[in-house]
Structure formats: structure tokens, C-alpha cells
Design an enzyme around this catalytic site. Structure first.
Site, PDB file in Angstrom:
ATOM      1  CG  ASN A 110      32.870  18.179  43.077  1.00 13.86           C
ATOM      2  OD1 ASN A 110      33.982  18.666  42.912  1.00 13.86           O
ATOM      3  ND2 ASN A 110      32.550  16.994  42.619  1.00 13.86           N
ATOM      4  CG  ASP A 167      32.213  18.473  36.896  1.00 10.70           C
ATOM      5  OD1 ASP A 167      31.650  18.081  35.874  1.00 10.70           O
ATOM      6  OD2 ASP A 167      33.052  17.813  37.519  1.00 10.70           O
ATOM      7  CG  ASP A 320      36.217  14.376  35.135  1.00  9.22           C
ATOM      8  OD1 ASP A 320      36.264  14.935  36.259  1.00  9.22           O
ATOM      9  OD2 ASP A 320      35.211  13.747  34.743  1.00  9.22           O
ATOM     10  CG  HIS A 324      36.969   8.497  44.096  1.00  9.22           C
ATOM     11  ND1 HIS A 324      36.166   9.330  44.842  1.00  9.22           N
ATOM     12  CD2 HIS A 324      36.529   8.597  42.818  1.00  9.22           C
ATOM     13  CE1 HIS A 324      35.278   9.907  44.044  1.00  9.22           C
ATOM     14  NE2 HIS A 324      35.482   9.490  42.807  1.00  9.22           N
TER      15      HIS A 324
HETATM   16 ZN   LIG Z   1      31.493  16.159  35.466  1.00 10.36          ZN
END
Ligand SMILES: [Zn+2]
Length: 441
Positions: A110, A167, A320, A324
Site C-alpha cells: 500500500n 493489506d 505490522d 505515521h
Molecule cells: Zn492489515
């Protein structure tokens, strides 16, 4: 010949079942030999041998009192490049990985542009060529992550993708997921599922329960995850495809995966250090560093996840890692972005579970080395002779405090600020080269 000699350490390699004192000789980026301390002969270059410690061009690491394990593998990292370099770059993200003891990271698709074609995959691989961690891109399942049209998986595989996943977004269309799993058998690309039924999650921003009610925040019920995991398992069973369930957070999902494995379905799964250590009660201060997808659940879910890792139902622990900037996080809770960083805290948090008797040390290391390698079919995760010399040296007794300002990651969004941990990577070795050394106090 480039040579590295790691002596006197306690070697723990769950892939081979070895746990004991061994000296390791690394030659030209591969494990050349493993021998009991001081027993290395001339040909293996062990201590005392001509080609050993004193040999020309050899580097020696004394690992006395330290744990030597295969380089850690993270199946779930967001490196943010291309497109979101203000959050993280391949350079900063892999520096964080190496500092956390990781030698291999799979990076999610992503980005902007989305990694849904070979040119983006090749760009990532080229930019990561000299990085301190091996970067294996994960290609998108659907073009643009829009959930409508499948990507060209043959092209993604050819360019170097290790798996496919949308994802960040679930693959909402079950028919599309079915075809992705069918193709996974042809192209040997595992499908990583972000299992979330969006129509059930709705506008939820945390777990649905007494805490969300008290805080006046919209909730996401476990059913959002459970229903999608059930669907994906049914599709894996139908197609014979390779399913890997990302960031499992509910007790229901653990049970579904356990039952599927019993039936022989080709499914693997991961849980994150934050879901294994925190529950929804942590959100009471509206701190956006606790906002993530899936959300932190109730203590019974945390307990089920811990049992799942302990008995092997949950094969892997993955971070994960989702950096940010303050632009996305220093805002009101409803508006904040999901995600926490994890590469530099994962090992310390997992070792805390070991210290607390939740996990055996070998189980924890297996979940971060050989199991992720097996789930993705990687030639990594073991220290057997001949394998790539990816090694992490761990000081189990090293006490440290989580200080985001010291992270190599650009992301400082961690829920663990101030936590006192014990155990950390002190040296990370990639392909026989030391890529990280922890500074001595
Ligand atoms: Zn995810």
C-alpha cells in the site's frame, strides 16, 4: 575469502532443534561450520586452527553469555516508500529492522504508486540493494488495491515479490479472493489476508465493548474479523491455495485457524507483539498511539492469542510496523490513522512474554525465524551449514527502556513509550556482514 568467526555463544536454531554452545564460522556470506567451542579444526577455521581466529582477514565476535539465533524475519512491515517518504523510507525502515534484530522484512504493497506491477517491485528491490536488511516486496492482490481486478501475479513473482496482499484493505469480493488463492497455487505466491469485514467494522475506531461505550467511541466487534477469517479459510479449502492470515486479534479467529489446520488446510497465521501484550483497556486516555487495525481486543482475546502462539496455531509473530507522522497521529482519536511502529520493540516485547512464562524461548524464536520462512517458502530462518549467514546475537539480560526519540524509524508512534524491557539484539549480521552493533552504555 571474507570470514567471520562467532565464538562461545549459545546457539538456538529451532529449525534444526539445536540449542547449545557452538562456534560458528561464516565464509563468503554463508554458514561454513558449526562446532563445539574450541573444537574447530584447520579446515573449519575454528579457534586455534590456522584459518581460525588469528587467520588473515577474519573478524571475531565473542558471544560469551549471549544468545545466537537465525536473523529474525518480519512478514509484515510497511516501509512507506515509494510515496510516503515523510513517514518512512526504505533506508530508515531497514535501519530500524536491523536495530531490532531483523535481517529480512516483507514490505506491504500500500505505497504510492501501489506495488501492483513489476516496475514498482523492481524499484523497491533496487532501492533496498545495499540496505541493512533484506527487503522482500509483497505485491498487491488487486490493481490499485481497489478490489476489482487481479494483478498480474506472474509478473509480480518474476520481479521478485514473495507474496501478495491488499493489506490495509481486505479483499472484499470473495470471488476475487477465490481466484487469487487459485493463482497462488500456480505462481507459488502465498496470499496474505487482512481479514476484516468492512460492513461489520463500519465506522468503528476501537474494539466494541465496555471500554468503547465508556469512551463514547464507535466499536468494531470481533465478528468483523471472525467472519472474514472463516470465509478465507473456506476459500483456501476450496482452492488448495496458500493462505496466511495477518495480525490475528480475536479468540474466534484463533479457533477457526486451529480447526482448519486440523483438517489439513494450507493456512498459516501471525500475531503482533502489541496484540499479545495490550488490551482495549489501554485506550482510556484517548492516546492515538493505541489506535490500530485490527484494534486491541479484550483480555480473553489476548489470552487466546498467547495460547495460539504457544501451541503453534499462530505460527508467526510479525510487527505490522506502520509508521505515521505527527500529522496523522496528533489529531483527535476518530480522525487519527491506524497503526503503530514495531520493528525496534518486537524482540524485547516477545522476550518479556518469555520472561513471564507465557512462551518458551525456542517457541518465541521459532515464531520469528523458521516459521515465517516456512510460511513464505524463504531460504532463511536457520543456521544450518550452507544457509545464508543471517544471524542475530541477543543479550537476554540487557535492560533497556523504550524511548521513541532513539528509534531509527521515522515513525515514533509506539504504545510502549517508557516500558522497561529486558533483552535486545546487540549484533545483527546479514549475509555474513555485521550491519548493526548496539552501542555499549
Ligand atoms: Zn492489515
Amino acid at each position: 575469502m571474507k570470514k567471520l568467526f562467532i565464538k562461545n555463544g549459545r546457539l538456538l536454531d529451532p529449525a534444526t532443534g539445536i540449542d547449545g554452545k557452538f562456534d560458528i564460522v561464516i565464509m563468503d556470506g554463508r554458514i561454513a561450520s558449526m562446532t563445539p567451542p574450541g573444537k574447530g579444526g584447520k579446515d573449519t577455521g575454528g579457534e586455534g586452527g590456522e584459518g581460525g581466529e588469528g587467520g588473515k582477514g577474519s573478524e571475531v565476535i565473542d558471544a560469551k553469555g549471549l544468545l545466537v539465533v537465525p536473523g529474525l524475519i518480519d512478514l509484515h512491515t510497511h516501509l512507506r516508500e515509494p510515496g510516503f517518504e515523510y513517514k518512512e523510507t526504505i533506508e530508515s525502515g531497514t535501519a530500524a529492522a536491523a536495530a531490532g534484530g531483523f535481517t529480512t522484512v516483507l514490505c506491504m504493497a500500500n505505497t504510492e504508486p501501489v506495488n501492483d506491477n513489476g516496475s514498482v517491485t523492481r524499484l523497491i528491490i533496487r532501492k533496498a540493494a545495499d540496505a541493512p536488511a533484506r527487503v522482500l516486496p509483497v505485491g498487491a492482490v488487486s490493481q490499485g488495491l481497489r478490489g476489482k481486478v487481479l494483478t498480474e501475479m506472474a509478473e509480480l513473482k518474476e520481479a521478485g515479490c514473495a507474496a501478495v496482499s491488499d493489506d490495509g484493505m481486505p479483499v472484499t469480493d470473495g470471488g476475487l479472493m477465490r481466484r487469487a488463492l487459485e493463482y497462488s497455487t500456480i505462481f507459488d505466491l502465498p496470499v496474505i489476508s487482512h481479514a476484516e469485514e468492512l460492513s461489520i467494522a463500519g465506522e468503528g475506531v476501537m474494539n466494541e465493548g465496555e471500554v468503547s461505550t465508556r469512551l463514547g467511541l464507535k466499536g468494531i466487534p470481533n465478528a468483523s474479523e471472525d467472519s472474514m477469517v472463516a470465509r478465507d479459510i473456506a476459500l483456501a479449502e476450496l482452492t488448495g491455495g496458500r493462505l496466511h492470515v495477518a495480525h490475528v486479534s480475536t479468540r474466534g479467529a484463533v479457533e477457526l485457524i486451529r480447526a482448519a489446520k486440523k483438517r489439513g488446510v494450507a493456512v498459516t497465521a501471525e500475531a503482533t507483539p502489541h496484540h499479545l501484550t495490550l488490551d482495549h483497556g489501554a485506550l482510556k486516555g484517548y492516546d492515538t498511539n493505541f489506535k490500530m487495525s485490527p484494534p486491541l481486543r479484550v483480555p480473553e482475546d489476548v489470552e487466546a492469542l498467547r495460547k495460539g502462539v504457544a501451541d503453534g496455531t499462530i505460527d508467526c509473530i510479525a510487527t505490522d510496523h506502520a509508521p505515521h507522522s505527527s500529522v496523522e497521529k496528533d489529531v483527535e482519536f476518530d480522525a487519527a490513522a491506524n497503526g503503530v511502529v514495531g520493528l525496534e520493540t518486537a524482540l524485547g516485547l516477545v522476550l518479556k512474554l518469555v520472561d513471564g512464562g507465557v512462551l518458551e524461548l525456542a517457541t518465541a524464536i521459532r515464531a520469528m525465524t523458521s516459521n515465517p520462512a516456512r510460511a513464505m517458502g524463504l531460504d532463511a530462518g536457520s543456521l544450518k551449514v550452507g544457509s545464508p549467514a543471517d544471524v542475530t546475537i541477543v543479550d537476554l539480560g540487557l535492560k533497556w527502556t523504550v524511548e521513541p526519540s532513539k528509534f531509527r524509524s521515522k515513525g515514533k508512534n509506539t504504545p510502549f513509550t517508557g516500558w522497561k524491557l529486558k533483552g535486545a539484539a546487540v549484533k545483527t549480521i546479514l549475509n555474513g556482514k555485521v550491519v548493526y552493533s548496539r552501542a555499549k552504555k
